[in-house]
Design an enzyme around this catalytic site. Structure first.
Site, PDB file in Angstrom:
ATOM      1  N   LYS A 137      -2.388  -1.431  -3.685  1.00 56.94           N
ATOM      2  CA  LYS A 137      -3.231  -0.242  -3.606  1.00 56.94           C
ATOM      3  C   LYS A 137      -2.397   1.017  -3.688  1.00 56.94           C
ATOM      4  O   LYS A 137      -1.381   1.083  -2.994  1.00 56.94           O
ATOM      5  CB  LYS A 137      -3.958  -0.301  -2.259  1.00 56.94           C
ATOM      6  CG  LYS A 137      -4.875   0.865  -2.012  1.00 56.94           C
ATOM      7  CD  LYS A 137      -5.505   0.728  -0.657  1.00 56.94           C
ATOM      8  CE  LYS A 137      -6.263   1.994  -0.385  1.00 56.94           C
ATOM      9  NZ  LYS A 137      -6.488   2.208   0.988  1.00 56.94           N
ATOM     10  N   LYS A 189       0.849  -1.190   0.000  1.00 58.39           N
ATOM     11  CA  LYS A 189       0.000   0.000   0.000  1.00 58.39           C
ATOM     12  C   LYS A 189       0.884   1.239   0.000  1.00 58.39           C
ATOM     13  O   LYS A 189       1.746   1.400   0.862  1.00 58.39           O
ATOM     14  CB  LYS A 189      -0.892  -0.013   1.238  1.00 58.39           C
ATOM     15  CG  LYS A 189      -1.697   1.270   1.386  1.00 58.39           C
ATOM     16  CD  LYS A 189      -2.767   1.128   2.424  1.00 58.39           C
ATOM     17  CE  LYS A 189      -3.521   2.420   2.601  1.00 58.39           C
ATOM     18  NZ  LYS A 189      -4.606   2.271   3.577  1.00 58.39           N
TER      19      LYS A 189
HETATM   20  C1  PBG Z   1      -7.463   3.554   5.610  1.00 53.32           C
HETATM   21  C2  PBG Z   1      -7.816   3.318   4.199  1.00 53.32           C
HETATM   22  C3  PBG Z   1      -7.649   4.216   3.138  1.00 53.32           C
HETATM   23  C4  PBG Z   1      -8.280   3.629   2.042  1.00 53.32           C
HETATM   24  C5  PBG Z   1      -8.759   2.372   2.436  1.00 53.32           C
HETATM   25  N1  PBG Z   1      -8.459   2.196   3.785  1.00 53.32           N
HETATM   26  C6  PBG Z   1      -7.052   5.574   3.104  1.00 53.32           C
HETATM   27  C7  PBG Z   1      -5.653   5.755   3.547  1.00 53.32           C
HETATM   28  O1  PBG Z   1      -4.921   4.809   3.777  1.00 53.32           O
HETATM   29  O2  PBG Z   1      -5.243   6.898   3.697  1.00 53.32           O
HETATM   30  C8  PBG Z   1      -8.410   4.256   0.697  1.00 53.32           C
HETATM   31  C9  PBG Z   1      -9.581   3.843  -0.115  1.00 53.32           C
HETATM   32  C10 PBG Z   1      -9.824   4.674  -1.320  1.00 53.32           C
HETATM   33  O3  PBG Z   1      -9.165   5.705  -1.571  1.00 53.32           O
HETATM   34  O4  PBG Z   1     -10.750   4.315  -2.047  1.00 53.32           O
HETATM   35  N2  PBG Z   1      -6.477   2.903   6.219  1.00 53.32           N
END
Ligand code: PBG
Length: 333
Positions: A258, A202
């Protein structure tokens, strides 16, 4: 693999295979089906549906609406739904105290959705950011995001979600060691069938912007304005391999990349290296870009959506977490 020598043009004309829809279908290498989709969904504590301004077409759903949506997912052939909570700002604090509340909107939604459509898998984010007033995914002390105290909170939250009936726990916080801790807590509590889909690779990304709006997450405060000490540097690939190797060793059943589209090379690399069920998250900013350009008539929205979803499959993803899931499944049906 070595490709046998190609006949020279004009003996070989690759356009022969592209001449009609039937030939194109016959040689198509990748197909997208509703079974490839995980519906990304935001639930909220109030009633009804509330549109998300920066994500036209996406609505926050009440618990009752989420239950109806689970039935719709089943009818559309969508195997799973990932839910994310919108929490009233007044109830947040620095510790994210209500993240593990067994009466919170997430466990209530899980129960209602599993009651309504037990055949649909429900996935929960394990992370504190929807519940903290500073917007970080961890416990903050002296300007630092503390790893190990955060893990303790994530375990409470994850066990609570499993207790509520969640099928997949998806730690999205990027703390070190959280997959192993979660796995042993689940085993210890008798949840041996609960799956873990690790947000293994991520990245600290600008593409999460609209999500903050969707879940009403706090603006990251001055001096702690980004998540770069825990999420990965977009410039890195080798580090993703180490992250994923660790999470697999710690007991992850599935891994995720992601954001999605800017990271297709990572998807491909992880599939080749690890042969694990690998998922791509087409995040909020990817949704918003396609939608905004489509609404302006700058791109053909429908084609862009299917092109993007197909690209994830082509890259090797076993599935795609997407806000387009119900719309795409409807069209595919
Ligand atoms: C939180 C989380 C995020 C997303 C999913 N879980 C945001 C981040 O990590 O700042 C993003 C999902 C999206 O942008 O559709 N931990």
């Amino acid at each position: 693999m070595t490709i046998p020598p190609l006949a020279p043009y004009p003996a070989l004309r690759l356009r022969r295979l592209r001449q009609a829809d039937w030939t194109r279908r016959l040689v198509r290498e990748t197909t997208l089906t509703p079974s490839d989709l995980i519906w990304s969904m935001v639930v909220h504590e109030g009633e009804g549906k509330i549109p998300v301004a920066s994500m036209p077409g996406v609505e926050r759903l009440s618990v009752a609406e989420a239950a109806k949506a689970a039935v719709r997912a089943r009818d559309l052939g969508i195997p799973a739904i990932a839910i994310f909570p919108h929490i009233d700002g007044a109830r947040k604090d620095a510790a994210g105290s209500i993240a593990a509340d067994p009466d919170g909107v997430i466990p209530r939604a899980v129960k209602a959705m599993k009651d309504a459509a037990p055949e649909v898998g429900i996935m929960c984010d394990v992370a504190l950011d929807p519940f903290t007033d500073h917007g970080h995914d961890g416990v903050v002390e002296g300007g630092r995001i503390l790893n190990d105290p955060t893990i303790e909170r994530l375990i409470e939250q994850g066990l609570m979600q499993a207790e509520a009936g969640a099928d997949i726990l998806a730690p999205s916080d990027m703390m070190d060691g959280r997959v192993g801790a979660l796995r042993s807590a689940l085993e210890g509590a008798g949840f041996q069938d609960t799956l873990i889909m690790s947000y293994a690779a991520k990245y600290a990304s600008a593409f999460y912007g609209p999500y903050r709006d969707a879940i009403g997450s706090a603006k990251l405060s001055a001096g702690q304005g980004d998540k770069k000490t825990y999420q990965m540097d977009p410039a890195n690939t080798e580090e993703a391999l180490r992250e994923v190797a660790l999470d697999i060793a710690e007991g992850a059943d599935m891994i995720m990349v992601k954001p999605g589209m800017p990271y297709l090379d990572i998807v491909r690399r992880l599939v080749e290296e690890f042969r694990m069920p690998t998922y791509a998250f087409q995040v909020s900013g990817e949704y918003a870009m396609i939608k905004a350009a489509g609404m302006n008539g700058w791109i053909d929205e429908e084609r862009a959506i299917f092109e993007s979803l197909t690209a994830f499959k082509r890259a090797g993803a076993a599935g795609i977490i997407s806000y387009f899931a119900p719309w795409a499944a409807e069209k595919l049906g």
